[in-house]
Design a protein around this motif. Structure first.
Motif, PDB file in Angstrom:
ATOM      1  N   GLU A 215      -4.621   3.096   8.953  1.00 54.25           N
ATOM      2  CA  GLU A 215      -3.936   4.370   8.788  1.00 54.25           C
ATOM      3  C   GLU A 215      -2.523   4.204   8.241  1.00 54.25           C
ATOM      4  O   GLU A 215      -1.922   5.143   7.732  1.00 54.25           O
ATOM      5  N   ALA A 216      -1.996   2.999   8.343  1.00 56.87           N
ATOM      6  CA  ALA A 216      -0.629   2.756   7.859  1.00 56.87           C
ATOM      7  C   ALA A 216      -0.573   2.571   6.350  1.00 56.87           C
ATOM      8  O   ALA A 216       0.515   2.548   5.757  1.00 56.87           O
ATOM      9  N   GLU A 217      -1.740   2.461   5.702  1.00 56.22           N
ATOM     10  CA  GLU A 217      -1.749   2.145   4.265  1.00 56.22           C
ATOM     11  C   GLU A 217      -1.109   3.264   3.448  1.00 56.22           C
ATOM     12  O   GLU A 217      -0.284   2.997   2.575  1.00 56.22           O
ATOM     13  N   GLY A 218      -1.468   4.519   3.753  1.00 58.98           N
ATOM     14  CA  GLY A 218      -0.899   5.633   2.986  1.00 58.98           C
ATOM     15  C   GLY A 218       0.613   5.709   3.112  1.00 58.98           C
ATOM     16  O   GLY A 218       1.332   5.716   2.096  1.00 58.98           O
ATOM     17  N   PRO A 219       1.156   5.786   4.309  1.00 59.93           N
ATOM     18  CA  PRO A 219       2.624   5.785   4.458  1.00 59.93           C
ATOM     19  C   PRO A 219       3.283   4.557   3.842  1.00 59.93           C
ATOM     20  O   PRO A 219       4.394   4.640   3.314  1.00 59.93           O
ATOM     21  N   ALA A 220       2.609   3.422   3.893  1.00 64.85           N
ATOM     22  CA  ALA A 220       3.187   2.201   3.321  1.00 64.85           C
ATOM     23  C   ALA A 220       3.339   2.347   1.809  1.00 64.85           C
ATOM     24  O   ALA A 220       4.383   1.977   1.239  1.00 64.85           O
ATOM     25  N   MET A 221       2.323   2.875   1.137  1.00 68.12           N
ATOM     26  CA  MET A 221       2.403   3.030  -0.318  1.00 68.12           C
ATOM     27  C   MET A 221       3.464   4.056  -0.694  1.00 68.12           C
ATOM     28  O   MET A 221       4.164   3.904  -1.706  1.00 68.12           O
ATOM     29  N   GLN A 222       3.610   5.104   0.121  1.00 70.68           N
ATOM     30  CA  GLN A 222       4.654   6.097  -0.149  1.00 70.68           C
ATOM     31  C   GLN A 222       6.035   5.485   0.009  1.00 70.68           C
ATOM     32  O   GLN A 222       6.938   5.707  -0.811  1.00 70.68           O
TER      33      GLN A 222
END
Length: 993
Positions: free
Chosen positions: A232-239
């Protein structure tokens, strides 16, 4: 004595290279550099700079801007006593107006130039990181960057560093700057820094360790969630990574009171501007496996992790590097490479063509492109070639035997010279440019900065032209000379390509059968004979042109056959060697397809036509007829006379086809004038050939004079002067008894001549046949082959049908008795231009006939959207529509009375019978279909009305029509679109639907 002293100083300044010695003298006497004026040491230092006037003005500004008088005194004292400072500071001030402005705005910066420690002479990345370590906000970073740039320029301009060291230092400084900018971005947004791992990968010249003074810095960003984070951390990480990357770019590219650093360009990333700024490693790898183009792998050759998460950057590099070295094995590698090269050549604005250091012929891009291509071809199996730095890679190519050592050394020297000139130009105002200046003062400054002091402008221009000429020559030799040396059986004193490497290179250059290609090269270039020596000089140019064609193998084979036939003829190799156009034109012709090559192989001496524009210019009908009739007169035997006619026709067909092919490469596109020129040339040639065959047939029957006048009337595309290379000549024969000759005797003579004419033309021969078709005569095949003028008059008065009126629209005398031909036209004008038009019933009959023709003659299984003659929006659609308008209106509008389609279209538009858009749509479709038919015959060597299925042949048609390699599908779609629009016009006007 004052006047004498002033004059003496003026002379000293002039001798030291000041362009405005009077103004400089006034400045020096003003006390701006101290009350006593400068000594000879300072004057010598100023005179040694690129622009002494610029250096003097900048030095005065720097001196005047010192914060305290003591600082000013210290600067002048140090400048006089310290040669290192004098050399560095004055060389910078004389070469760079922008750095002079920087020193004037930051007057204490001169102190960094006072002394260099031994370790500072060639600083590395760690030194630049130390220099930027205290830059904790964007403006401090800009100032620290400019200070480091000043020191690089000082080392460069004073001769401490050469080009290689300077370019590497600039790349290291860029790397340190990217790291500092990322550090600032992370400090501004620590929460984003915690949410992601971000790696910055340098591309282009920064990645290659060979950066310019002023250049976009190309990068790719790779982002990941922190190690151990859940999915779930992948999206915030890319942002978060995207925000950091965007901020890094702004820090480097924004302009403030402290100036700017350079733009960061991330457009080399997957999907370019349309793709996300930051991708995960898995996303990058998936893209490169599935979607990447050849140029993207070529760009990745220089990829180098430089900032951010080091482990992630190394993972990225490890994942993509193997893909780079598989690029040469890709199916469309050659096509993509040719397209990239052509796109570069075509991107140069015409106004800049003569000033381009980078993209022009013999420019920097030629060197870089050549080296990278050879790396991609051979680096797959030889890891020693994988350096991202151009000159290092070139050295490795030479060491490993892929490039001749002498060639590599010359290319290295030329590349360093051109890059150094580029650096000097950019340093002047710290602007990104690759154009040579066009002012005398700027050229003079650059020339002096390179050590050209006697006549700086002339010496600079001479050196520039010499080095670009070297690059142009070696750009071709670099690929092909090692191939030739590998087969020439000469002791060149250098390592030769192995057989495998030679075949590998030929495959990469587009040759399907490298073994056969090497066999041809060996036959052409082996040995120590004068012939082989000249061939080794010619072949690099020829092979380069073959590689740019749709079928390199056919081009090389054709060239070998022509050379085998003419190689011992003294003028042949001399023509190719001494007339630059001849070799290139021959390469284009033999690689274009079978038709022109087959003609040339039957008469190799026609190569002489390729030496210039005059040899390729079509000859008029009158000149051709005179030559053919003279040839017939020299051969009393009918078969020999017709053979002589065929010989002239063969040569002239080659002349027309060669000019057509060469022009198609020189000026790609629809080119209406090319279609018209081919149609007129082939029509004139066939008319002259028929005149010769008719003279022969008449002489066989009656000696000097027939008992009846005889004329050949051209019909169809022959009468319309719209023949293509493989068209039959539609004809009708008409005769008129001479005075005192009975109708029966005249008819027997006319039939005998017509049948003899057909017999002579049907004699088997290897030349393209001149087939005549008389089926458009009254009653078609069932009617007599020849009629008298009165017989035609009686028939047309009583029996003529609407299709015959339509066919007569294109009737035009082509050979025989001119007066009879004119009387025939007068006879048929009321038939083909009927008063009141054809009438509704006749028009319905025309439409019915057309529909029946398409149904019966369109080959089974043929795609009606791609059949140039009978398909949707093709030749038949356009011509029948135009002819219907002529039948309706030509009686009242004489301007419509032409046998040619395009002039009739233009006349119909001018008369208001077609609007401009409809006329243009029909014209474009007719031109395109005509060019397709010509292209198919040129490529395949035999007529065809639809696009070939074979990939090579289809590519050849596409190249003739002006499409880049690999774009045959685009050609088909363009054809369908053009003809679909034309069919819509035909439906409205011809079918009235």
């Amino acid at each position: 004595m004052v006047g004498g002293r002033r004059e003496s100083l003026f002379g000293q300044l002039a001798r030291r290279g000041f362009s405005a010695p009077a103004a400089a003298e006034e400045i020096l006497h003003s006390g701006a550099l101290g009350p006593g004026g400068p000594d000879n040491t300072l004057l010598d230092g100023l005179g040694a700079t690129a622009d002494p006037d610029l250096a003097l003005h900048a030095l005065v500004r720097v001196t005047e801007n010192q914060p305290e008088p003591a600082d000013r005194t210290l600067l002048l004292k140090t400048l006089t006593s310290s040669k290192p400072l004098r050399d560095r500071l004055l060389s910078v001030l004389g070469a760079s107006e922008a750095l002079g402005d920087h020193l004037a705005a930051h007057p204490d910066e001169w102190r960094v130039l006072v002394s260099f420690d031994t370790a500072d002479l060639h600083p590395g990345l760690a030194d630049f990181e130390t220099a930027l370590a205290g830059a904790d906000d964007p403006d401090r970073l800009r100032l620290a960057y400019r200070r480091a740039l000043l020191m690089i320029a000082a080392r460069d301009l004073s001769g401490t560093s050469g080009f290689v060291e300077t370019a590497a230092e600039l790349a290291d400084l860029a790397t340190a700057t990217l790291r500092a900018a990322l550090r600032i971005a992370e400090a501004e947004a620590p929460e984003d820094a915690e949410r992601c791992r971000l790696a910055v990968v340098a591309m282009g010249k920064c990645g290659g360790g060979e950066l310019n003074y002023v250049s976009d810095v190309d990068v790719i960003f790779v982002g990941e969630a922190p190690e151990g984070a859940d999915q779930e951390a992948e999206g915030p990480a890319m942002q978060a990574a995207t925000r950091l990357a965007a901020r890094l770019m702004r820090i480097c590219s924004d302009t403030t009171a402290e100036g700017t650093i350079w733009p960061v360009d991330a457009n080399l990333r997957p999907e370019g501007r349309n793709g996300p700024l930051v991708r995960s490693l898995a996303s990058h790898v998936a893209y490169y496996h599935r979607w990447a183009k050849t140029w993207e792998f070529q760009a990745l050759l220089k990829a180098r992790p430089v900032a951010g998460d080091r482990a992630l950057g190394e993972e990225y590099h490890a994942a993509v590097a193997p893909l780079v070295w598989e690029a040469a094995a890709r199916e469309n590698f050659v096509v993509d490479v040719q397209q990239m090269r052509r796109r570069v050549e075509e991107s140069i604005p015409a106004a800049h063509a003569g000033r381009e250091l980078k993209l022009g012929p013999g420019g920097l891009r030629d060197v870089e492109f050549a080296v990278q291509l050879l790396q991609l071809v051979h680096g797959r199996g030889d890891a020693e070639l994988r350096s991202p730095t151009t000159l290092s890679a070139l050295s490795a190519l030479a060491d490993r035997g892929y490039v001749g050592r002498v060639d590599a050394a010359q290319l290295d020297a030329s590349y360093q010279f051109l890059r150094t000139v580029e650096h000097r130009i950019q340093l002047h105002r710290l602007r990104r440019t690759h154009l040579m200046p066009d002012t005398e003062d700027e050229l003079r400054s650059i020339g002096r900065s390179l050590g050209f002091l006697k006549d700086p402008v002339a010496e600079l221009n001479h050196a520039w032209r010499r080095h670009t000429a070297v690059v142009r020559r070696l750009h071709e030799k670099l690929f092909y000379r090692p191939l030739l040396e590998s087969v020439a059986q000469l002791d060149a004193g250098e390592a030769r390509l192995s057989l495998g490497a030679a075949e590998e290179r030929l495959v990469a250059l587009g040759y399907d059968d490298p073994t056969a290609a090497l066999r041809h090269l060996k036959a052409l270039a082996s040995g120590v004979s004068r012939k082989a020596s000249i061939q080794r000089t010619l072949l690099p140019v020829m092979l380069d042109r073959f590689a740019d064609s749709a079928d390199p193998d056919a081009g090389l084979l054709g060239f070998r056959k022509v050379s085998d036939a003419l190689g011992n003829t003294p003028w042949y190799l001399r023509l190719l060697r001494d007339e630059g156009a001849a070799a290139e034109n021959l390469a284009r012709v033999v690689a274009s397809g079978r038709f022109a090559t087959d003609l040339l192989l039957r008469a190799p001496e026609a190569v002489s036509l390729l030496g210039g524009e005059e040899g390729l210019r079509p000859r008029g009908r009158q000149a051709l007829e005179q030559e053919i009739l003279a040839a017939v007169g020299r051969h009393p035997v009918a078969e020999e006379a017709v053979a002589a006619v065929r010989g002239v026709r063969r040569r002239e067909l080659f002349r027309t086809a060669a000019a057509d092919v060469i022009d198609a490469y020189a000026e790609p596109g629809l080119r209406p004038e090319a279609v018209d020129r081919v149609g007129e040339a082939v029509t004139d040639l066939n008319a002259a050939a028929l005149a010769g065959a008719l003279r022969t047939a008449a002489r066989t029957h009656s000696g000097d004079e027939l008992p009846t006048r005889f004329a050949i009337i051209g019909m169809g595309r022959f009468g319309g002067q719209e023949l293509n290379y493989g068209s039959d000549a539609d004809v009708m024969f008409v005769h008129e008894p001479r005075e005192g000759v009975s109708d029966e005797e005249a008819s027997r003579a006319a039939h005998a001549v017509a049948n003899e004419l057909r017999r002579l033309l049907q004699i088997p021969a290897p030349d393209p046949p001149l087939l005549i078709d008389a089926d458009l005569r009254p009653e078609g095949k069932s009617g007599p082959l020849v009629r008298s003028l009165t017989g035609y008059e009686a028939y047309y008065r009583r029996w003529s049908r609407v299709w015959e009126s339509q066919a007569l629209l294109r009737a035009q005398p082509m050979a025989g008795d001119e007066g009879l031909g004119e009387r025939f036209l007068a006879l048929i004008d009321p038939v083909r231009y009927p008063e009141g038009g054809p009438g509704e019933d006749a028009e319905r009959e025309i439409r019915r006939l057309k529909a029946r023709m398409e149904a019966e003659r369109l080959p089974r299984g043929a795609d009606p959207t791609l059949h140039a003659k009978l398909g949707r929006g093709g030749l038949s659609d356009v011509e029948w529509t135009v002819q219907l308008l002529q039948l309706r209106h030509a009686h009242d509008r004489p301007e419509l009375r032409t046998t040619r389609t395009r002039p009739a279209l233009a006349a119909a538009q001018a008369a208001g019978l077609l609007d401009e858009d409809d006329a243009q749509t029909l014209d474009e479709a007719w031109l395109l279909a005509s060019r397709v038919r010509n292209a198919v015959l040129l490529v395949r060597g035999r007529p065809g009305d639809t696009f070939p299925n074979a990939t090579r042949e289809l590519s050849g048609v596409a190249r003739y029509l002006g499409y880049d390699p690999g774009h045959a599908g685009e050609m088909l779609e363009d054809y369908r679109r053009t003809t679909r629009r034309a069919r819509a016009v035909v439906d409205r006007i011809f079918y009235e639907s």
